[in-house]
Structures are given as C-alpha cells and as structure tokens.
Motif scaffolding. Structure first.
Motif, PDB file in Angstrom:
ATOM      1  N   TRP A   1       0.875  -1.164   0.000  1.00  0.00           N
ATOM      2  CA  TRP A   1       0.000   0.000   0.000  1.00  0.00           C
ATOM      3  C   TRP A   1       0.909   1.209   0.000  1.00  0.00           C
ATOM      4  O   TRP A   1       1.646   1.446   0.945  1.00  0.00           O
ATOM      5  CB  TRP A   1      -0.908  -0.021   1.231  1.00  0.00           C
ATOM      6  CG  TRP A   1      -1.793   1.174   1.329  1.00  0.00           C
ATOM      7  CD1 TRP A   1      -1.611   2.246   2.146  1.00  0.00           C
ATOM      8  CD2 TRP A   1      -2.977   1.429   0.577  1.00  0.00           C
ATOM      9  NE1 TRP A   1      -2.622   3.153   1.953  1.00  0.00           N
ATOM     10  CE2 TRP A   1      -3.476   2.670   0.991  1.00  0.00           C
ATOM     11  CE3 TRP A   1      -3.667   0.726  -0.404  1.00  0.00           C
ATOM     12  CZ2 TRP A   1      -4.629   3.224   0.459  1.00  0.00           C
ATOM     13  CZ3 TRP A   1      -4.818   1.281  -0.921  1.00  0.00           C
ATOM     14  CH2 TRP A   1      -5.284   2.509  -0.498  1.00  0.00           C
ATOM     15  N   CYS A   2       0.861   1.978  -1.066  1.00  0.00           N
ATOM     16  CA  CYS A   2       1.812   3.070  -1.266  1.00  0.00           C
ATOM     17  C   CYS A   2       1.270   4.442  -0.919  1.00  0.00           C
ATOM     18  O   CYS A   2       2.003   5.420  -0.990  1.00  0.00           O
ATOM     19  CB  CYS A   2       2.279   3.076  -2.723  1.00  0.00           C
ATOM     20  SG  CYS A   2       3.144   1.577  -3.206  1.00  0.00           S
ATOM     21  N   TRP A   3       0.008   4.554  -0.563  1.00  0.00           N
ATOM     22  CA  TRP A   3      -0.607   5.857  -0.351  1.00  0.00           C
ATOM     23  C   TRP A   3      -0.439   6.286   1.098  1.00  0.00           C
ATOM     24  O   TRP A   3      -1.318   6.109   1.918  1.00  0.00           O
ATOM     25  CB  TRP A   3      -2.067   5.830  -0.763  1.00  0.00           C
ATOM     26  CG  TRP A   3      -2.216   5.476  -2.195  1.00  0.00           C
ATOM     27  CD1 TRP A   3      -2.534   4.254  -2.704  1.00  0.00           C
ATOM     28  CD2 TRP A   3      -1.993   6.328  -3.315  1.00  0.00           C
ATOM     29  NE1 TRP A   3      -2.539   4.289  -4.065  1.00  0.00           N
ATOM     30  CE2 TRP A   3      -2.211   5.559  -4.473  1.00  0.00           C
ATOM     31  CE3 TRP A   3      -1.629   7.657  -3.462  1.00  0.00           C
ATOM     32  CZ2 TRP A   3      -2.086   6.080  -5.753  1.00  0.00           C
ATOM     33  CZ3 TRP A   3      -1.509   8.165  -4.744  1.00  0.00           C
ATOM     34  CH2 TRP A   3      -1.734   7.390  -5.862  1.00  0.00           C
TER      35      TRP A   3
ATOM     36  N   TRP B   1       7.058   0.530  -4.724  1.00  0.00           N
ATOM     37  CA  TRP B   1       7.091   1.804  -3.998  1.00  0.00           C
ATOM     38  C   TRP B   1       8.208   2.694  -4.540  1.00  0.00           C
ATOM     39  O   TRP B   1       8.006   3.862  -4.815  1.00  0.00           O
ATOM     40  CB  TRP B   1       7.308   1.528  -2.507  1.00  0.00           C
ATOM     41  CG  TRP B   1       7.737   2.722  -1.703  1.00  0.00           C
ATOM     42  CD1 TRP B   1       9.014   3.076  -1.400  1.00  0.00           C
ATOM     43  CD2 TRP B   1       6.906   3.711  -1.106  1.00  0.00           C
ATOM     44  NE1 TRP B   1       9.016   4.220  -0.647  1.00  0.00           N
ATOM     45  CE2 TRP B   1       7.735   4.632  -0.453  1.00  0.00           C
ATOM     46  CE3 TRP B   1       5.527   3.908  -1.054  1.00  0.00           C
ATOM     47  CZ2 TRP B   1       7.249   5.725   0.238  1.00  0.00           C
ATOM     48  CZ3 TRP B   1       5.050   5.004  -0.370  1.00  0.00           C
ATOM     49  CH2 TRP B   1       5.902   5.890   0.270  1.00  0.00           C
TER      50      TRP B   1
ATOM     51  N   HIS C   1       2.383   3.201  -8.134  1.00  0.00           N
ATOM     52  CA  HIS C   1       1.015   3.576  -7.767  1.00  0.00           C
ATOM     53  C   HIS C   1       0.578   4.847  -8.500  1.00  0.00           C
ATOM     54  O   HIS C   1      -0.590   4.991  -8.846  1.00  0.00           O
ATOM     55  CB  HIS C   1       0.873   3.724  -6.258  1.00  0.00           C
ATOM     56  CG  HIS C   1       1.774   4.735  -5.633  1.00  0.00           C
ATOM     57  ND1 HIS C   1       3.150   4.571  -5.554  1.00  0.00           N
ATOM     58  CD2 HIS C   1       1.507   5.927  -5.062  1.00  0.00           C
ATOM     59  CE1 HIS C   1       3.679   5.625  -4.954  1.00  0.00           C
ATOM     60  NE2 HIS C   1       2.702   6.462  -4.642  1.00  0.00           N
TER      61      HIS C   1
ATOM     62  N   THR D   1      -0.074   3.821 -12.188  1.00  0.00           N
ATOM     63  CA  THR D   1      -1.309   3.040 -12.236  1.00  0.00           C
ATOM     64  C   THR D   1      -2.525   3.955 -12.096  1.00  0.00           C
ATOM     65  O   THR D   1      -3.529   3.766 -12.789  1.00  0.00           O
ATOM     66  CB  THR D   1      -1.296   1.971 -11.121  1.00  0.00           C
ATOM     67  OG1 THR D   1      -0.176   1.124 -11.315  1.00  0.00           O
ATOM     68  CG2 THR D   1      -2.565   1.145 -11.142  1.00  0.00           C
TER      69      THR D   1
END
Length: 189
Positions: free
Chosen positions: A38-40, A71, A76, A79
């Motif tokens: 999860w990069c956010w 990362w 992300h 995408t």
C-alpha cells in the motif's frame, strides 16, 4: 501489525537493498491472498496474508524486494494515471491496452530489481512457483493469472535481463524528449 523478528529482518534487508530511506510498515490481513504493498501514505505498508501455509521455501527477501520496488518506482502513480485514462476514455480500446500493458511492465521491472539485488534467477523463479495457491491451502498468489506468471518465469530464466535504472537522469531525459516532441508537433502546426 506483524511482530516477527525473522520477517522484520527480511523486510529491513529488502528495504536496504533498494536504498529506501523510510522503514516500511508490516501487517497481516485476512483480506489479502498474496503480499501487497500500500503506497498511499508517508511510508509503504506491506500487507501479508493472515496465514502463510504452503509458503515454505519462499524467499521472503525477494518477495519483499519485489513489492518495495513498486514503492521505489512509484508504480502507484502511473497506475492511477492509467486508471484515470480509462475512466476518461472508456470507449477507446488503446486506453485499456495501455492500462494492461503498464501493469505487466511494472511487474517485469520489479522482477528485474529483485534479480539485480543478487537473487539468482532460478531461486526467484522457484519462489514465484512456491507462491501459487494450492487447492486446500491459503498460500500466496504470485500473479493475477497463470499465463502472466508463466511469461514472467520464462523471462526471469532467460539470460537477457536489463539492469534496472531509475533516477533523475532517466527522468530528465524522458521529460526532455517529451518536451522536444511536443515542441516539434506545436511548431509543425
């Protein structure tokens, strides 16, 4: 949150191998079947399946390095741009093709980062095969489809892999090329 010394050491080794300056967080979830990043946020969060039955012989450092490479490469963001393109132009078949191709290329690039980090091609291919879910096991899944995994493994085992390079020079060269192309197109009109 995962509090396992061996897993934490593997994650730290993968982060150090990629030159990350931020310590990734690590957690388990019953909602995921394979390692997911999860990069956010300010730092990446690596989610692992709740149980890892059937994942013996899996090189965790290689798996972590692959996920953390997403990362490092900021996949992300690309995408998100591809998803926005498809949302804006849902009738255009090339938007869908670009989105699918971008996803495949991101996976291949992250595989290259794993191999450039010192993992042997045969060990990494065996790790990917070890991640395939078994019929009665909540083991990890390595790819969204088996044909994609097949092509990844064939590519990994070939001897013609490029060295991954991501940095300011490549970004500057790509931006300069795009500005030049846009300027030529504008002048031509």
């Amino acid at each position: 949150v995962v509090a396992d010394g061996a897993i934490d050491e593997g994650l730290a080794a993968a982060a150090k191998g990629l030159g990350l300056h931020v310590a990734p967080a690590l957690a388990r979830s019953a909602e995921v079947r394979c390692p997911v990043i999860w990069c956010w946020g300010r730092r990446p969060l690596l989610l692992l399946p709740a149980e890892e039955a059937g994942a013996e012989g899996v090189d965790r450092v290689a798996v972590f390095r692959h996920e953390l490479a997403h990362w490092r490469r900021r996949d992300h963001l690309s995408t998100l741009a591809a998803e926005l393109l498809v949302a804006l132009l849902p009738w255009h078949p090339l938007a869908w093709v670009v989105r699918a191709r971008l996803g495949r290329l991101a996976e291949l690039a992250c595989d290259d980062w794993v191999l450039a980090g010192g993992t042997s091609a045969s060990d990494y291919a065996a790790t990917l095969l070890g991640l395939i879910p078994q019929p009665h096991s909540p083991a990890l899944a390595a790819a969204s489809g088996r044909s994609g995994l097949r092509h990844r493994i064939i590519r990994i085992l070939s001897d013609h892999l490029p060295q991954p390079a991501a940095g300011p020079r490549w970004t500057a060269a790509a931006c300069l090329t795009m500005l030049l192309a846009a300027s030529i197109a504008a002048l031509a009109q």
